[in-house]
Motif scaffolding. Sequence first.
Motif, PDB file in Angstrom:
ATOM      1  N   LYS A 263      -6.638  -0.136  -7.551  1.00 42.24           N
ATOM      2  CA  LYS A 263      -7.373   0.275  -8.745  1.00 42.24           C
ATOM      3  C   LYS A 263      -8.222  -0.867  -9.300  1.00 42.24           C
ATOM      4  N   THR A 267     -13.738   0.855  -3.827  1.00 38.88           N
ATOM      5  CA  THR A 267     -13.356   1.349  -2.500  1.00 38.88           C
ATOM      6  C   THR A 267     -14.144   0.670  -1.397  1.00 38.88           C
ATOM      7  N   LEU A 285      -2.682   3.090  -4.437  1.00 38.53           N
ATOM      8  CA  LEU A 285      -3.385   3.696  -5.568  1.00 38.53           C
ATOM      9  C   LEU A 285      -2.353   4.498  -6.339  1.00 38.53           C
ATOM     10  N   THR A 292      -7.816  12.379  -6.741  1.00 38.41           N
ATOM     11  CA  THR A 292      -8.115  10.954  -6.810  1.00 38.41           C
ATOM     12  C   THR A 292      -7.685  10.242  -5.538  1.00 38.41           C
ATOM     13  N   TRP A 296     -10.249   8.394  -2.945  1.00 42.27           N
ATOM     14  CA  TRP A 296     -10.126   6.980  -2.600  1.00 42.27           C
ATOM     15  C   TRP A 296     -10.007   6.808  -1.081  1.00 42.27           C
ATOM     16  N   ALA A 300     -12.709   4.713   0.954  1.00 45.67           N
ATOM     17  CA  ALA A 300     -12.242   3.421   1.459  1.00 45.67           C
ATOM     18  C   ALA A 300     -12.052   3.436   2.970  1.00 45.67           C
TER      19      ALA A 300
END
Length: 480
Positions: A263, A267, A285, A292, A296, A300
């Motif tokens: 966080k 990413t 995360l 979410t 991510w 990422a």
Amino acid sequence: MKTQNLKIYFLTALTIGFYSCNSNEDSTKEASIAEVHDQIVNVTHHDGRPFSTGKTTNSLTGKYVANPGGGVMMQAFYWDVPAGGTWWDTVSTKVTEWSNAGIGSIWLPPASKAQNGAFSMGYDPTDYFDFGDFNQNGSTETRFGSKTELVSLITKAHTENMQVYADIVINHNSGGASESNPFTGTNTWTNFTGVASGKFPRTYADFYKNSFGNNDEGAFGGFPDLCHAAPNVQDWLWKRADGVGKYYKNTMKFDGWRFDYVKGFGTWVVKDWNANVGGFSVGELWDSNVNTLEWWANNANSSVFDFACYYKMNDAFDGNNLNLLNDDMMWKRNPYKAVTFVTNHDTDEIWTKELAYAYILTHEGYPTIFYRDYEEWLNKTKLNNLIWIHNQKATGTTSILYTDNDEYIARRNGYNGNPGLVVYINNSDTWQERWIQTNWTNAQIKDFTGNSTWFPTTQGDKWVKIQCPPKGYSVWSINM
């Protein structure tokens, strides 16, 4: 030098070479790694979206093959493991047993020297290249041991055909010297030009606030917050041939990464690291929102810990409402990017752990076993049985067959001759029985946990009655 203590918030994958068993054949055979099945099952979410991609990969090349979505990981530490530099040696004594049990990878704590030296769990990093071979921060060895002992552990794990994942803390640093900072108008603890390894020297220009901005996605605990937009930071973390990522991978021989507190940075950082360095990666995360998590992981290009699954299991098993297991989770969105877990070094909320392990070790995703659960707190024989079931039977897509407050039944639909399984979880205080539809016609099945002694035969229409013990589970597949 500023003193700070840190306990941070809370690892993929290695696909087991599944032995595929066809009900019409007496011998076992392994499928080619090139044969990858991608199927959508007929179960849908409440809003009508498909349930799971259900990819399964099989291999001829060895016991384990790196491929997110399969295998079993061991988190090979817990918070405040014994100090004194013995932990790498302790883990070394375990890896042969773990490998024999079917565990394919180990996730180690942050391995480099941190501010609290021999007492640090590593989440307050000072020198990324000091693995216990420089006398700084009050000690030569880290809490876990020396560089020689770490290299020996990694080598032994590789000999046992296991991969080793490094816990990487790149959001913040600790233990720098004080310096005048023109961006804050104060002195800040951001001078790391004197690290003993001489590598990755950094100053206030490499931390927020700086010429690149005031702050990134999130600082942690008051520590200096690394600025990943700074060229010096990028170079030393993942671009240079002698930088952190490539040194860890090519010299120390780590196979992958558990990124701490993602966080705190964009990413793009993990995506760029993965593109430049390679290896398996999973991000911490800490968020129960599956949207979410999926966002991510996709941005990422990484696996992510399935906190949505974790919190649903906690509410379902401890709250006596197994209907919640119908809800959305990351492994249902993309099992190849979902790392499932029951507990870790930061959070241990689920009390009904045996049922939770029965769930993650029979379902899609990359299940993680916690060191203390395996070595100290739970029944190792039962966990080894579930690991075997995961590696040998848990193939194909997932169909949920039945749920109520106390009972949950799901079917893994099998792949490439492997018949799959049916898992029955019972959170009530009495034995339960259910008629369920399998994928097997006129086939004798058995409970591979041994919790039931039934050997029923499926009917011509594939239906069969199975049972499950109180506060327990059973896992059914063709008797062969």
